[in-house]
Every structure is written in C-alpha cells, then in structure tokens.
Design a protein around this motif. Sequence first.
Motif, PDB file in Angstrom:
ATOM      1  N   GLN A 115       0.848  -1.183   0.000  1.00  0.00           N
ATOM      2  CA  GLN A 115       0.000   0.000   0.000  1.00  0.00           C
ATOM      3  C   GLN A 115       0.888   1.238   0.000  1.00  0.00           C
ATOM      4  N   ASN A 116       0.278   2.413  -0.145  1.00  0.00           N
ATOM      5  CA  ASN A 116       1.032   3.675  -0.207  1.00  0.00           C
ATOM      6  C   ASN A 116       2.113   3.613  -1.275  1.00  0.00           C
ATOM      7  N   ILE A 117       1.741   3.145  -2.445  1.00  0.00           N
ATOM      8  CA  ILE A 117       2.704   2.958  -3.535  1.00  0.00           C
ATOM      9  C   ILE A 117       2.982   4.294  -4.214  1.00  0.00           C
ATOM     10  N   ASN A 118       4.253   4.575  -4.457  1.00  0.00           N
ATOM     11  CA  ASN A 118       4.611   5.792  -5.176  1.00  0.00           C
ATOM     12  C   ASN A 118       5.852   5.559  -6.022  1.00  0.00           C
ATOM     13  N   ALA A 119       6.026   6.411  -7.004  1.00  0.00           N
ATOM     14  CA  ALA A 119       7.197   6.347  -7.881  1.00  0.00           C
ATOM     15  C   ALA A 119       8.232   7.355  -7.407  1.00  0.00           C
ATOM     16  N   GLU A 120       9.481   6.890  -7.258  1.00  0.00           N
ATOM     17  CA  GLU A 120      10.549   7.755  -6.757  1.00  0.00           C
ATOM     18  C   GLU A 120      11.455   8.263  -7.853  1.00  0.00           C
ATOM     19  N   ALA A 121      11.582   7.522  -8.956  1.00  0.00           N
ATOM     20  CA  ALA A 121      12.525   7.901 -10.014  1.00  0.00           C
ATOM     21  C   ALA A 121      12.035   7.367 -11.352  1.00  0.00           C
ATOM     22  N   ILE A 122      12.550   7.973 -12.419  1.00  0.00           N
ATOM     23  CA  ILE A 122      12.292   7.529 -13.785  1.00  0.00           C
ATOM     24  C   ILE A 122      13.543   6.832 -14.300  1.00  0.00           C
ATOM     25  N   LEU A 123      13.355   5.712 -14.970  1.00  0.00           N
ATOM     26  CA  LEU A 123      14.462   4.950 -15.549  1.00  0.00           C
ATOM     27  C   LEU A 123      14.509   5.191 -17.061  1.00  0.00           C
ATOM     28  N   PHE A 124      15.718   5.229 -17.602  1.00  0.00           N
ATOM     29  CA  PHE A 124      15.914   5.488 -19.028  1.00  0.00           C
ATOM     30  C   PHE A 124      16.843   4.444 -19.624  1.00  0.00           C
ATOM     31  N   ASP A 125      16.586   4.078 -20.879  1.00  0.00           N
ATOM     32  CA  ASP A 125      17.544   3.256 -21.621  1.00  0.00           C
ATOM     33  C   ASP A 125      17.744   3.847 -23.016  1.00  0.00           C
ATOM     34  N   LYS A 191      20.954  25.544 -22.194  1.00  0.00           N
ATOM     35  CA  LYS A 191      21.682  25.948 -23.398  1.00  0.00           C
ATOM     36  C   LYS A 191      22.123  24.738 -24.230  1.00  0.00           C
ATOM     37  N   GLY A 192      21.598  23.559 -23.883  1.00  0.00           N
ATOM     38  CA  GLY A 192      21.933  22.348 -24.623  1.00  0.00           C
ATOM     39  C   GLY A 192      23.167  21.634 -24.130  1.00  0.00           C
ATOM     40  N   LEU A 193      23.808  22.128 -23.069  1.00  0.00           N
ATOM     41  CA  LEU A 193      25.051  21.514 -22.583  1.00  0.00           C
ATOM     42  C   LEU A 193      24.799  20.172 -21.916  1.00  0.00           C
ATOM     43  N   GLY A 194      23.698  20.049 -21.180  1.00  0.00           N
ATOM     44  CA  GLY A 194      23.388  18.789 -20.512  1.00  0.00           C
ATOM     45  C   GLY A 194      23.180  17.661 -21.499  1.00  0.00           C
ATOM     46  N   SER A 195      22.357  17.908 -22.515  1.00  0.00           N
ATOM     47  CA  SER A 195      22.110  16.876 -23.530  1.00  0.00           C
ATOM     48  C   SER A 195      23.377  16.541 -24.304  1.00  0.00           C
ATOM     49  N   LEU A 196      24.223  17.550 -24.545  1.00  0.00           N
ATOM     50  CA  LEU A 196      25.465  17.315 -25.271  1.00  0.00           C
ATOM     51  C   LEU A 196      26.393  16.392 -24.500  1.00  0.00           C
ATOM     52  N   ILE A 197      26.561  16.631 -23.193  1.00  0.00           N
ATOM     53  CA  ILE A 197      27.476  15.771 -22.443  1.00  0.00           C
ATOM     54  C   ILE A 197      26.899  14.366 -22.275  1.00  0.00           C
ATOM     55  N   VAL A 198      25.566  14.248 -22.162  1.00  0.00           N
ATOM     56  CA  VAL A 198      24.957  12.913 -22.120  1.00  0.00           C
ATOM     57  C   VAL A 198      25.209  12.185 -23.437  1.00  0.00           C
ATOM     58  N   VAL A 211      26.434  -0.571 -22.284  1.00  0.00           N
ATOM     59  CA  VAL A 211      25.200  -0.018 -22.836  1.00  0.00           C
ATOM     60  C   VAL A 211      24.752   1.123 -21.924  1.00  0.00           C
ATOM     61  N   PRO A 212      24.543   2.324 -22.458  1.00  0.00           N
ATOM     62  CA  PRO A 212      24.189   3.458 -21.606  1.00  0.00           C
ATOM     63  C   PRO A 212      22.774   3.350 -21.033  1.00  0.00           C
ATOM     64  N   ALA A 213      22.642   3.828 -19.808  1.00  0.00           N
ATOM     65  CA  ALA A 213      21.349   3.919 -19.135  1.00  0.00           C
ATOM     66  C   ALA A 213      21.422   5.105 -18.184  1.00  0.00           C
ATOM     67  N   ALA A 214      20.280   5.502 -17.643  1.00  0.00           N
ATOM     68  CA  ALA A 214      20.267   6.651 -16.737  1.00  0.00           C
ATOM     69  C   ALA A 214      18.979   6.632 -15.932  1.00  0.00           C
ATOM     70  N   ARG A 215      18.896   7.540 -14.965  1.00  0.00           N
ATOM     71  CA  ARG A 215      17.665   7.732 -14.197  1.00  0.00           C
ATOM     72  C   ARG A 215      17.671   9.134 -13.622  1.00  0.00           C
ATOM     73  N   ALA A 225      13.935  15.984 -19.488  1.00  0.00           N
ATOM     74  CA  ALA A 225      13.998  16.574 -20.827  1.00  0.00           C
ATOM     75  C   ALA A 225      15.391  16.455 -21.425  1.00  0.00           C
ATOM     76  N   THR A 226      16.413  16.624 -20.585  1.00  0.00           N
ATOM     77  CA  THR A 226      17.801  16.516 -21.044  1.00  0.00           C
ATOM     78  C   THR A 226      18.100  15.115 -21.553  1.00  0.00           C
ATOM     79  N   LEU A 227      17.685  14.108 -20.815  1.00  0.00           N
ATOM     80  CA  LEU A 227      17.968  12.723 -21.190  1.00  0.00           C
ATOM     81  C   LEU A 227      17.197  12.328 -22.450  1.00  0.00           C
ATOM     82  N   LEU A 228      15.969  12.760 -22.554  1.00  0.00           N
ATOM     83  CA  LEU A 228      15.189  12.464 -23.755  1.00  0.00           C
ATOM     84  C   LEU A 228      15.804  13.120 -24.989  1.00  0.00           C
TER      85      LEU A 228
END
Length: 244
Positions: A115-125, A191-198, A211-215, A225-228
């Motif tokens: 019970q009391n279920i919640n999401a703490e983070a988003i996972l990315f691949d 300014k696009g720097l975050g997405s560039l370094i990712v 294989v890259p992944a993130a959260r 938005a940066t990771l996407l």
Amino acid sequence: MDIKVIPVALADIQPLRSLFLHESNFQFIYDKCHLYDWADTYLFMINGQKVGYGAVWGQSRREDRDAIFEFYILPPFRAKANYIFPELRAACGATFIECQSNDALLTAMLYEYAQNINAEAILFDEHYTTHLQVPGVVFGKKRLEDPNRYNVGNYTLEIDGEEVAEGGLMLNYNLPYADIYMSVKEGLRQKGLGSLIVQELKKEAYLQGRVPAARCNIKNQASKATLLKAGLKCCGFVLKGSLP
C-alpha cells in the motif's frame, strides 16, 4: 505442496540470479546491493526443488531500509508466486517492497500486497543516436586512475578552457550497463550543454563495451527533458510501497 524459504549465501542463488538478469535484459539498479554486501538472500524450494530466490536490503546492514527488491521464480513454477511471496515476507520480516516497474513479477507482488505505492525515479535506456552540437564547446576526459573505483570520470565540457559541465559513468550495476550521471554549471543551464554531455557519455559507454542507461528523480523535469533530448527513452519507474 511443501514450500520452504531458506536464508542462504549469495553464491547459493547466483545461478538463479543469472537467469533473472538474462530474462530482465535491463539495467537493474539494485544489483549493487549484492556488490556492497547490503543484501540478505533467500532460496525458494518446492518439494525439495530449487525454484527461485528473493533478496532484501536493509536488514542488519542498512537500518533505514527493510525492502524486498528481488523476487524471482523459474517460469515453470511462477504460478506459485502467491504462495511463495507470503512465505518470503514471513521469513525476512520486510516492511517495504522496492522495485523497478520493468521487473514484472515483483511489480505484480507490489500491487497485490503493498500500500502507499509511489514512484521515486524515472528509468531510461538507449533509444537512438543523436548528433547534437553546441558551437565552441569541447568534450574532454579526466579519467580517474584508481582501478578500484566504480565511477569512470570526470568527463567535461569546456568553453574557452573553462569547465561548464561534467559527468561520468557508474559501472557498479549489472553488465553490460553503465549509468550516466552529469551536471551543468549553474547559470549555464538550458543551453543544450546537458544533452550534449549525455550524448558524448553514451559514446564513451559504448567504447568501453557498455550499454548506456540513466535515471532521474520523478520530479526532475529538467533532467528528464535533457535525457530524452540526448536519445534516451523512459523505460520504467522506481516504485516503493509499504507492506501492512
């Protein structure tokens, strides 16, 4: 049907863990719980046969958590999950379930028992390769020399010799995955720097046979938005629920 849940050493359930990771085919963020000896492991037996295992972190090693984070049953015996899970809960005394939504079996147990279920983070691949550029920005490497460290960094972005962003790869998860982390200097964001370094860290991961992944935190829309933008996609969520 004789069901037993027995505390065992990690080595005793390692063949079953290999099957779990192979079947999962995603970055399993709790894998490091075994690496750092944070987990207690339990073997499931039905009529004397080894049919699965569970893992709990927090018991005696991390007093602030007491969560079942792994629950695996061999496919021919998976229909018995609702008989086995209560036995695991009784054996370990856990008060939480913490899991990834792309881990279908434990997520099912979460919704049935917690019970009391919640999401703490988003996972990315990984999703697709990007070709982002920011004029005047140079990507560089500052590798840590200590071979015992699990983070490979620092990697940086520089403009006119000034560091404007940094990041790296966390390698303390199941092979072949590498977890990307990064930060952009305050005042230079959006300014696009975050997405560039990712993007560049994704390349580095592949060059290292990973294989890259993130959260990111569920509320961190800027990081999402940066990771996407860097070609990753949402593949799941970190879920937590309390066991009444």
